[in-house]
Design a protein around this motif. Sequence first.
Motif, short mmCIF file in Angstrom:
data_model
loop_
_atom_site.label_atom_id
_atom_site.label_comp_id
_atom_site.label_asym_id
_atom_site.label_seq_id
_atom_site.Cartn_x
_atom_site.Cartn_y
_atom_site.Cartn_z
N ILE A 3 -13.04 1.65 -3.30
CA ILE A 3 -13.13 0.45 -2.46
C ILE A 3 -14.43 0.47 -1.69
CG2 ILE A 3 -10.63 0.26 -2.20
CD1 ILE A 3 -10.96 1.56 0.53
N SER A 34 -9.49 -1.99 2.25
CA SER A 34 -9.13 -0.72 2.88
C SER A 34 -7.66 -0.69 3.23
CB SER A 34 -9.98 -0.50 4.13
OG SER A 34 -11.35 -0.46 3.81
N ARG A 35 -7.16 -1.77 3.80
CA ARG A 35 -5.74 -1.83 4.14
C ARG A 35 -4.87 -1.78 2.89
NH1 ARG A 35 -2.95 -0.76 8.43
NH2 ARG A 35 -4.47 -1.90 9.68
N PRO A 86 -15.91 0.60 1.77
CA PRO A 86 -15.39 1.00 3.10
C PRO A 86 -15.62 -0.04 4.18
CG PRO A 86 -17.41 2.20 2.55
CD PRO A 86 -17.00 1.47 1.31
N SER A 95 -5.55 -0.55 -0.13
CA SER A 95 -5.56 0.75 -0.79
C SER A 95 -4.76 1.77 0.00
CB SER A 95 -7.00 1.22 -0.96
OG SER A 95 -7.62 1.39 0.30
N SER A 96 -4.76 1.67 1.34
CA SER A 96 -3.96 2.58 2.14
C SER A 96 -2.48 2.40 1.88
CB SER A 96 -4.30 2.38 3.62
OG SER A 96 -3.49 3.18 4.43
#
Length: 326
Positions: A46, A54-55, A48, A57-58
Amino acid sequence: MATSLHLPISISATSSSSLRAKNTRRFAAFCSINSKAKVKIPIPPINPKDPFLSRLSSVAANSPETLLNRPVQNSDSLPYLDLFDEPKLMATPAQVERSVSYNEHRPRKPPPDLPSLLLHGRIVYIGMPLVPAVTELVVAELMYLQWMDPKQPIYIYINSTGTTRDDGETVGMESEGFAIYDAMMQLKNEIHTVAVGAAIGQACLLLSAGTKGKRFMMPHAKAMIQQPRVPSSGLMPASDVLIRAKEVMTNRDILIKLLAKHTGNSVEAVTNVMRRPYYMDSTTAKEFGVIDKILWRGQEKIMADVASPEEWDKKAGVKVVDELSL
């Protein structure tokens, strides 16, 4: 099976709805295959700086079940935006405000007040008339400072009109001043007294009661001694007024004796000057024996350089004539 996951998500305003739906079906099929194989969904590469990716993938790495078997969304809306509405992922501004204001940054104890800060420097400041509340605080501070260290000096700064106001009205009993005086006499510490502003009546007694050689006065401060005053009698009967008058006379005699003791004057001399209010500036107070030194920064060097009147006359060529002859 692929080893990495590239999210087919685009948040561009020019992307078509058919492309979004196609990408959504591909991602759902990939999640279904990984669920059956019981393989953890790998973290996709992703950007950064992209908060949305980011959200997402988390969530895919920590709780993949959130992304599995998701219902088909409306093609007109962007996919996976509902993840940002869950309270577990992002707190609302109100929740953040409450946590900061009432929990995280609440002071554990109130800040110290000014008398407490001065007490750390062994300073007791009397800046009000001697009413019971002031007497209670001053006596308690003196006892505390002696308990902390009976060898270190205590500094008492005085700016008080005593048991009366500046207009002469009585606000406290003479015993208030005597209570502080007795506490000072019982201390083992050396007491430095400093007059700032005014030291009137009982406050002047406290100023003179400091350790000999350690009684000071600011250059423009004032000291004044006067007779105690009878409190307002109101509707008291005549006999009670007489009793109070006798008590005031007794307090006057005690005050005269104590002032004579600490100033080095005779009782008669103090009695004569106390017939009416007797005001003293710093120089007069030093001559009368109330203080020992005037606090004036640099005064020692200045006074040492000053020539005597005789030297001034000699340098000016003035001859002193003792007797004038006609």
